[in-house]
Design an enzyme around this catalytic site. Sequence first.
Site, short mmCIF file in Angstrom:
data_model
loop_
_atom_site.label_atom_id
_atom_site.label_comp_id
_atom_site.label_asym_id
_atom_site.label_seq_id
_atom_site.Cartn_x
_atom_site.Cartn_y
_atom_site.Cartn_z
N ASP A 253 0.82 -1.13 0.11
CA ASP A 253 -0.17 -0.03 -0.01
C ASP A 253 0.88 1.21 -0.09
OD1 ASP A 253 -2.23 -1.65 0.27
OD2 ASP A 253 -2.39 -1.37 2.39
N LYS A 275 -4.48 2.72 -2.97
CA LYS A 275 -5.62 3.16 -3.57
C LYS A 275 -5.46 4.55 -3.72
CE LYS A 275 -8.41 -0.12 -1.16
NZ LYS A 275 -7.21 -0.75 -0.28
N GLY A 308 0.23 -0.75 9.14
CA GLY A 308 -0.30 -1.35 10.50
C GLY A 308 -0.63 -2.51 10.59
N ASP A 309 -1.81 -3.02 10.97
CA ASP A 309 -2.22 -4.40 10.97
C ASP A 309 -2.85 -4.69 9.68
OD1 ASP A 309 -2.39 -7.04 12.80
OD2 ASP A 309 -4.35 -6.53 11.89
N THR A 337 -0.86 -1.82 14.79
CA THR A 337 -1.84 -1.16 14.12
C THR A 337 -1.72 0.40 14.71
OG1 THR A 337 -4.19 -0.93 13.74
CG2 THR A 337 -3.71 -1.47 15.99
N ALA A 338 -2.03 1.38 13.94
CA ALA A 338 -2.15 2.83 13.98
C ALA A 338 -2.28 3.51 15.24
CB ALA A 338 -2.80 3.68 13.03
N MET A 389 -8.76 7.19 9.86
CA MET A 389 -9.07 8.21 8.57
C MET A 389 -9.92 9.17 9.28
SD MET A 389 -10.25 4.95 6.19
CE MET A 389 -10.37 3.46 7.27
N GLY A 418 2.06 9.47 12.88
CA GLY A 418 2.44 8.87 13.84
C GLY A 418 3.88 8.01 13.68
N1 SAH Z 1 -4.49 -1.25 8.73
C1 SAH Z 1 -4.08 0.09 9.17
C2 SAH Z 1 -5.21 1.04 8.90
C3 SAH Z 1 -5.36 1.52 7.45
S1 SAH Z 1 -6.76 2.74 7.40
C4 SAH Z 1 -3.72 0.01 10.78
O1 SAH Z 1 -3.81 -0.95 11.39
O2 SAH Z 1 -2.99 0.96 11.05
C5 SAH Z 1 -5.55 4.01 7.21
C6 SAH Z 1 -5.62 4.76 8.44
O3 SAH Z 1 -4.98 4.33 9.23
C7 SAH Z 1 -5.17 6.53 7.98
O4 SAH Z 1 -6.03 7.26 7.60
C8 SAH Z 1 -4.86 6.76 9.72
O5 SAH Z 1 -5.94 7.04 10.43
C9 SAH Z 1 -4.24 5.50 10.21
N2 SAH Z 1 -2.80 5.28 10.09
C10 SAH Z 1 -2.14 4.62 9.54
N3 SAH Z 1 -0.87 4.86 9.87
C11 SAH Z 1 -0.75 6.08 10.51
C12 SAH Z 1 0.17 6.67 11.05
N4 SAH Z 1 1.45 6.47 10.75
N5 SAH Z 1 -0.11 7.96 11.50
C13 SAH Z 1 -1.18 8.33 11.74
N6 SAH Z 1 -2.25 7.42 11.38
C14 SAH Z 1 -2.10 6.31 10.73
#
Ligand code: SAH
Length: 483
Positions: A253, A275, A308-309, A337-338, A389, A418
């Site tokens: 991604d 996406k 993330g996860d 995860t975030a 998001m 983050g």
């Molecule tokens: N699978 C991912 C989430 C995907 S949805 C997970 O587990 O983290 C995408 C959203 O994740 C972003 O819009 C944001 O809200 C969050 N996100 C992912 N990485 C981030 C980061 N480094 N800092 C802040 N938000 C993050």
Amino acid sequence: MSASPALFPLFLDLRGRRVLVVGGGSVARRKIEALRDAGARVVVGAPALEPAIARLVDDGDIERLVGRFDPNWLNDTWLVVAATDSTIINRAVATAAEARRVWANVVDDAELSSVQVPSRVERGRLQVAISSGGGAPMLARHLREKFEAQLDESLGELAGLLADQRRRIRRRWPDIGARRAFFERLLSGPVPGLLRRGDADGARAEFERTLEQDATPHPRGSVALVGAGPGDPGLLTLRGLRALNEADVILHDRLVSREVLALARRDAELIEVGKQVGGDHHATQARIHALLVEHARAGRRVVRLKGGDPFVFGRGGEELEILHAHGIDFEVVPGVTAAIACAAYAGVPLTHREHAQSVRFLTALGRDGDDPVDWPALAQERQTLAFYMGVSGLERIRDNLVAHGRAADTPFALIENGTRAQQRVVAGTLSQLPEAAAAHAVKAPALLILGEVAAAATALHWFGPRPLRLEDAPGSRTVPQAA
Ligand code: SAH
């Protein structure tokens, strides 16, 4: 620089052989444990013993010689380890051993040692031993840590399986060339992956099939669905790292950081399948499914790498359903995860004995018309809400939560990028949420933490710049404070 030649590496079979350890302290104890693991008949000689060693003597597990070192202690000995804190005694042991042609290791003294103990990584009977010839032990240790991270735990089982089957393999493939080809098939086939997934029976069955097969069958590809974490490459799991090291193809991604991608195997093919904002999600997802199936069918090891996860707002489940439907092997490696990562890097404990008894992971997306969100539930106190998001829709979140009774002064922390070098945190209270985000022009990816615990973002700040408040924004005096 001395040009002394490298040491000659050997692995000793110490089973039942007498090994003398001189010294009774904690260094001696560690050596005794390692020697006993290798099956040695350990004899310890020292005026005093620390309790753990004394217990081994009392239990009859090791033999004891009392008093100061005597060269006769070396009688019938194959190997001696000097582990005292006296250079004089260590030297006496080394000299006596040399005279009697007994190999001697003096702990932390390469010069006095005729044999050195390497840094090593163990996976069952499989061992990687590293030596710098005593010249650069730190370098050897550094490499050891690298191998420790990269070699999967299941390699020990693989080594065990091959050892058990060694005779049969030789009988089935007496010709060395054919045997090599068999091992090539076996090691690049499904057996290592099955062991990694804890399926010993499946691995055994697959081993049998591969053993009997005549020629190279069409290679079987597989997919690892891997969570890359939030960005800081240090938050990737060891399993994730190993998968990246083995991948032929990586479908990632856009959210996956460059630092994480840099850890992938050099010659892996990287395909970005992120996406596009406002793009056709359905078409993108269909393309991802097609690519996964196509590459796995071609026999490649595919890593599907997600920010993330993979199972948290990541559509990981849908992708696995497709793989399952096509009979493609897969494994899942979780990621940080975030919400978890951003909370940690913003100093916000998601739960707290006094301030939050539960935490929910949500997305801020959603239309106002047929609103599926249970706002009354979310508006309850003493719970933490983590919105993914969370850049758009902040006004909607504030208005609904306040309308349903959540206190307007509930703290929030909005974390942008983050765990990355560019991390920014905007903090404040629920009433100011959309204004504060707009004033600091917060952009994706950003995660919103809302709840009593978010007050800690300022008090427990430890990473990146200090949290920003609405008042810190340029021209903030003109921004009305919604209360
Ligand atoms: N699978 C991912 C989430 C995907 S949805 C997970 O587990 O983290 C995408 C959203 O994740 C972003 O819009 C944001 O809200 C969050 N996100 C992912 N990485 C981030 C980061 N480094 N800092 C802040 N938000 C993050």
